[in-house]
Design an enzyme around this catalytic site. Structure first.
Site, PDB file in Angstrom:
ATOM      1  N   LYS A 166      45.767  26.362  43.665  1.00  0.00           N
ATOM      2  CA  LYS A 166      44.340  26.376  42.832  1.00  0.00           C
ATOM      3  C   LYS A 166      44.842  27.657  41.871  1.00  0.00           C
ATOM      4  O   LYS A 166      45.847  28.507  41.880  1.00  0.00           O
ATOM      5  CB  LYS A 166      43.803  28.256  44.004  1.00  0.00           C
ATOM      6  N   GLY A 221      51.579  35.685  40.879  1.00  0.00           N
ATOM      7  CA  GLY A 221      50.708  36.971  40.363  1.00  0.00           C
ATOM      8  C   GLY A 221      51.290  38.204  39.611  1.00  0.00           C
ATOM      9  O   GLY A 221      52.058  38.460  40.581  1.00  0.00           O
ATOM     10  N   GLU A 233      55.881  36.107  44.755  1.00  0.00           N
ATOM     11  CA  GLU A 233      56.718  36.150  43.258  1.00  0.00           C
ATOM     12  C   GLU A 233      55.713  36.990  42.506  1.00  0.00           C
ATOM     13  O   GLU A 233      54.837  36.629  41.531  1.00  0.00           O
ATOM     14  CB  GLU A 233      56.897  34.647  42.773  1.00  0.00           C
ATOM     15  N   GLU A 287      54.456  46.578  33.682  1.00  0.00           N
ATOM     16  CA  GLU A 287      54.800  45.600  33.381  1.00  0.00           C
ATOM     17  C   GLU A 287      53.794  45.766  32.016  1.00  0.00           C
ATOM     18  O   GLU A 287      52.093  45.080  32.741  1.00  0.00           O
ATOM     19  CB  GLU A 287      54.725  44.340  33.851  1.00  0.00           C
TER      20      GLU A 287
HETATM   21  P1  NAD Z   1      47.040  37.859  38.631  1.00  0.00           P
HETATM   22  O1  NAD Z   1      47.483  38.352  40.203  1.00  0.00           O
HETATM   23  O2  NAD Z   1      45.600  38.164  37.696  1.00  0.00           O
HETATM   24  O3  NAD Z   1      46.671  36.231  39.239  1.00  0.00           O
HETATM   25  C1  NAD Z   1      47.558  35.370  39.760  1.00  0.00           C
HETATM   26  C2  NAD Z   1      46.387  33.862  40.414  1.00  0.00           C
HETATM   27  O4  NAD Z   1      46.152  34.990  41.814  1.00  0.00           O
HETATM   28  C3  NAD Z   1      45.789  33.066  39.721  1.00  0.00           C
HETATM   29  O5  NAD Z   1      45.035  31.830  39.781  1.00  0.00           O
HETATM   30  C4  NAD Z   1      44.405  34.308  40.428  1.00  0.00           C
HETATM   31  O6  NAD Z   1      42.590  33.688  39.413  1.00  0.00           O
HETATM   32  C5  NAD Z   1      44.259  34.050  41.593  1.00  0.00           C
HETATM   33  N1  NAD Z   1      43.307  35.694  42.013  1.00  0.00           N
HETATM   34  C6  NAD Z   1      43.517  36.718  41.771  1.00  0.00           C
HETATM   35  N2  NAD Z   1      42.630  37.404  42.330  1.00  0.00           N
HETATM   36  C7  NAD Z   1      42.762  37.170  43.899  1.00  0.00           C
HETATM   37  C8  NAD Z   1      42.691  36.688  45.025  1.00  0.00           C
HETATM   38  N3  NAD Z   1      42.030  38.819  45.595  1.00  0.00           N
HETATM   39  N4  NAD Z   1      42.637  36.461  46.004  1.00  0.00           N
HETATM   40  C9  NAD Z   1      43.407  35.257  46.031  1.00  0.00           C
HETATM   41  N5  NAD Z   1      43.982  34.880  44.711  1.00  0.00           N
HETATM   42  C10 NAD Z   1      43.557  35.605  43.321  1.00  0.00           C
HETATM   43  O7  NAD Z   1      48.382  37.310  37.813  1.00  0.00           O
HETATM   44  P2  NAD Z   1      48.555  36.530  36.570  1.00  0.00           P
HETATM   45  O8  NAD Z   1      47.473  37.879  35.195  1.00  0.00           O
HETATM   46  O9  NAD Z   1      47.772  35.074  36.080  1.00  0.00           O
HETATM   47  O10 NAD Z   1      49.640  36.426  35.624  1.00  0.00           O
HETATM   48  C11 NAD Z   1      50.738  37.417  35.041  1.00  0.00           C
HETATM   49  C12 NAD Z   1      51.153  38.227  36.492  1.00  0.00           C
HETATM   50  O11 NAD Z   1      52.515  36.937  37.077  1.00  0.00           O
HETATM   51  C13 NAD Z   1      52.458  38.570  36.148  1.00  0.00           C
HETATM   52  O12 NAD Z   1      52.283  39.584  36.950  1.00  0.00           O
HETATM   53  C14 NAD Z   1      53.860  38.242  35.985  1.00  0.00           C
HETATM   54  O13 NAD Z   1      54.639  38.778  36.336  1.00  0.00           O
HETATM   55  C15 NAD Z   1      53.437  37.445  37.373  1.00  0.00           C
HETATM   56  N6  NAD Z   1      54.378  36.246  37.543  1.00  0.00           N
HETATM   57  C16 NAD Z   1      55.065  35.900  38.290  1.00  0.00           C
HETATM   58  C17 NAD Z   1      56.209  35.434  38.241  1.00  0.00           C
HETATM   59  C18 NAD Z   1      57.683  35.386  38.926  1.00  0.00           C
HETATM   60  O14 NAD Z   1      58.379  34.807  39.193  1.00  0.00           O
HETATM   61  N7  NAD Z   1      57.393  36.423  39.562  1.00  0.00           N
HETATM   62  C19 NAD Z   1      56.384  33.640  37.781  1.00  0.00           C
HETATM   63  C20 NAD Z   1      55.346  34.577  36.268  1.00  0.00           C
HETATM   64  C21 NAD Z   1      54.066  35.195  36.640  1.00  0.00           C
END
Ligand code: NAD
Length: 498
Positions: free
Chosen positions: A180, A233, A255, A390
């Site tokens: 997803k 995320g 992550e 962040e």
């Molecule tokens: P997010 O947590 O909003 O979303 C990430 C993913 O999770 C999306 O696909 C979203 O649809 C899904 N999601 C949201 N709610 C969910 C739920 N309740 N259950 C299951 N899936 C759900 O994050 P974002 O805004 O897309 O990305 C930014 C974040 O990602 C930042 O905090 C960044 O630091 C992090 N990130 C971390 C790494 C790493 O390697 N550590 C790499 C890239 C991004």
């Protein structure tokens, strides 16, 4: 390739391209100008349940978990070749969807190809062990087996790269999966799954749905039918996924975010340090989990260092990712820019000194996109939220230190622990720092680089587990000990019962 996505069904379940069962759709917006790139299917919970069931059946009764390693390697190599043949088109899709520059997208796609090739090579090496028990009649083996059905959930900042860090090792391990992508940036993942389909991966092994996490999240993470959740995320989403997983004792790999310190000692080469801090903070407009957005600089050079940083930051060419003259693109969406603007207002109210930026570009040609200028706050304190949280935007905070111990304390003064950078010409000090900093990646006199062969992940609230490297494959494997007695005999423990 983009044409193929227009109007075509773009959920992939059990080897078939299908529309969302409920008929839902979502417009995917180009953040460079606010136009709709394409409208894609928006899955609902029922689609997610069907996709998990397809992956479950493919794992329990399908051939993929039991294919030879050679077959899996061949498939990974075929995917890498197909990616290579479509590199330019994939890069264009990534730029339209995320806003990042075409140059960055090309690097991303090359890294995606490299990760498929890396796991093809690693799969060939095997990790099984024979144990010497001291008894020649016993054959004791530790073997790796596929972990099972995986839910792979990715963010929007590196859509294809983050998803590939999951799909490639999951395929190499023999798992089946539901992928997803972020609902904000699904296009490159849809394109990748089209290539996976063409590469001959059997039906049900890779399934794809796109939708908001709120709609399909529980179907992927709150179910006994999923054996492993690999999520990249934000921390809040990671917490809720971990809670769901706990209810079923499902394995989780998380992550999450970062607030990454970049520590500069006065003996560091000045120009290369300025350059690295600038790139670390403002590449991809700061929308990088490992962005070095927290500068910790020695007080003796702080004045001149910040002045030079500001001078260079003001010359960064912000513009559409498709324009070769642009050095960084827009933020991913209007909504995300509003978050970043709220952080700038917070920094000002907390008493940080705005040195440069803190505004949208004045260029009328950029008015329709979600652009934001590189922003630097000086005179920051460790307690400020702008320093601790962040922001995921082009915001650099500056703190000053006097002693090495103070630099280490500041560098570790974070709930996160994803990445850190150190700049010094003193090798002994460099070694002390890289060992003292509690972060998953530490760069010494460099920043931002990685290799698929080295583990990636965080300490603290930056996550659980590691992607990439041998650990990135082990995430997708179960370990089994097989004890084989080749000369069974009566043990005699309960000798009195004979
Ligand atoms: P997010 O947590 O909003 O979303 C990430 C993913 O999770 C999306 O696909 C979203 O649809 C899904 N999601 C949201 N709610 C969910 C739920 N309740 N259950 C299951 N899936 C759900 O994050 P974002 O805004 O897309 O990305 C930014 C974040 O990602 C930042 O905090 C960044 O630091 C992090 N990130 C971390 C790494 C790493 O390697 N550590 C790499 C890239 C991004």
């Amino acid at each position: 390739m983009l044409d193929e996505l227009c109007g075509a069904p773009n959920l992939y379940i059990d080897g078939k391209w299908v529309h969302a069962a409920g008929g839902g759709t979502r417009d995917i917006v180009n953040p460079a100008d606010g136009t709709v790139i394409v409208t894609v299917d928006e899955a609902d919970r029922a689609d997610a349940v069907t996709a998990v069931a397809a992956a479950r059946a493919a794992f329990d009764t399908g051939g993929w978990p039991r294919t030879s390693v050679a077959e899996r390697i061949a498939v990974l190599e075929r995917i890498a070749e197909l990616l290579g043949a479509t590199r330019d088109e994939l890069a264009r899709i990534e730029t339209l969807d995320t806003g990042k520059t075409l140059r960055e997208s090309h690097i991303d796609i090359d890294d995606v190809i490299a990760v498929f090739r890396y796991y093809a090579r690693l799969a060939a090496t095997g990790a099984d062990r024979l144990i010497d028990t001291g008894n020649p009649a016993i054959i004791s083996r530790v073997v790796r087996e596929p972990a099972g059905v995986c839910a792979l959930i990715a963010p929007w900042n590196y859509p294809l790269l983050q998803m590939s860090w999951k799909i490639a090792p999951a395929l190499a391990a023999g798992c089946t999966m539901v992928a997803k992508p972020s609902e904000v940036t699904p296009l490159s993942t849809i394109a990748l799954v089209r290539l996976i389909d063409r590469a001959g991966v059997p039906a049900g092994v890779v399934n794809l749905i796109q939708s908001s996490g709120a709609t399909v999240g529980s179907a992927l993470t709150d179910t006994p039918d999923v054996d492993l959740i690999s999520f990249t995320g934000g921390v809040a989403t990671g917490e809720s996924i971990a809670r769901n997983a706990a209810a079923h004792i499902t394995r989780v790999a998380l992550e999450l975010g970062g607030k990454n310190p970049h520590i500069v000692f006065p003996d560091a080469d000045f120009d290369s340090a300025v350059d690295a801090v600038l790139t670390g903070a403002f590449l991809h407009s700061g929308q990088v989990c490992s962005a070095g957005t927290r500068l910790i600089v020695h007080e003796s050079i702080a004045e001149s260092f910040v002045a030079e940083l500001a001078r260079r930051a003001e010359r960064i060419r912000v513009g559409p990712g498709m324009d070769p003259a642009s050095e960084t693109g827009p933020l991913v969406s209007e909504q995300h820019r509003a978050n970043v603007e709220a952080y700038v207002a917070l920094g000002i109210s907390e008493g940080a000194k705005l040195v440069t930026g803190g505004a949208r570009p004045s260029d009328a040609a950029l008015a329709a996109g979600s652009y934001y200028l590189p922003t630097i706050f000086d005179e920051c304190q460790r307690w400020m939220r702008i320093v601790q949280e962040e922001t995921f935007g082009p915001i650099l905070t500056v703190e000053r230190f006097t002693t090495e111990a103070e630099a280490i304390a500041l560098g570790n003064d974070t709930a996160y622990g994803l990445a850190a950078g150190v700049r010094t010409a003193d090798p002994a000090r460099g070694e002390r720092l890289v060992r003292a900093l509690r972060h998953g990646t530490v760069w010494l006199n460099d920043f931002g680089y990685y290799t698929p062969a080295a583990e990636w992940g965080g300490f603290g609230r930056s996550g659980i587990g590691r992607e990439l490297g041998p650990s990135g494959l082990a995430e997708y494997q179960e370990t089994k000990h097989i004890w084989h007695n080749t000369a069974p005999a009566v043990g005699g423990w309960f000798a009195g019962n004979n």
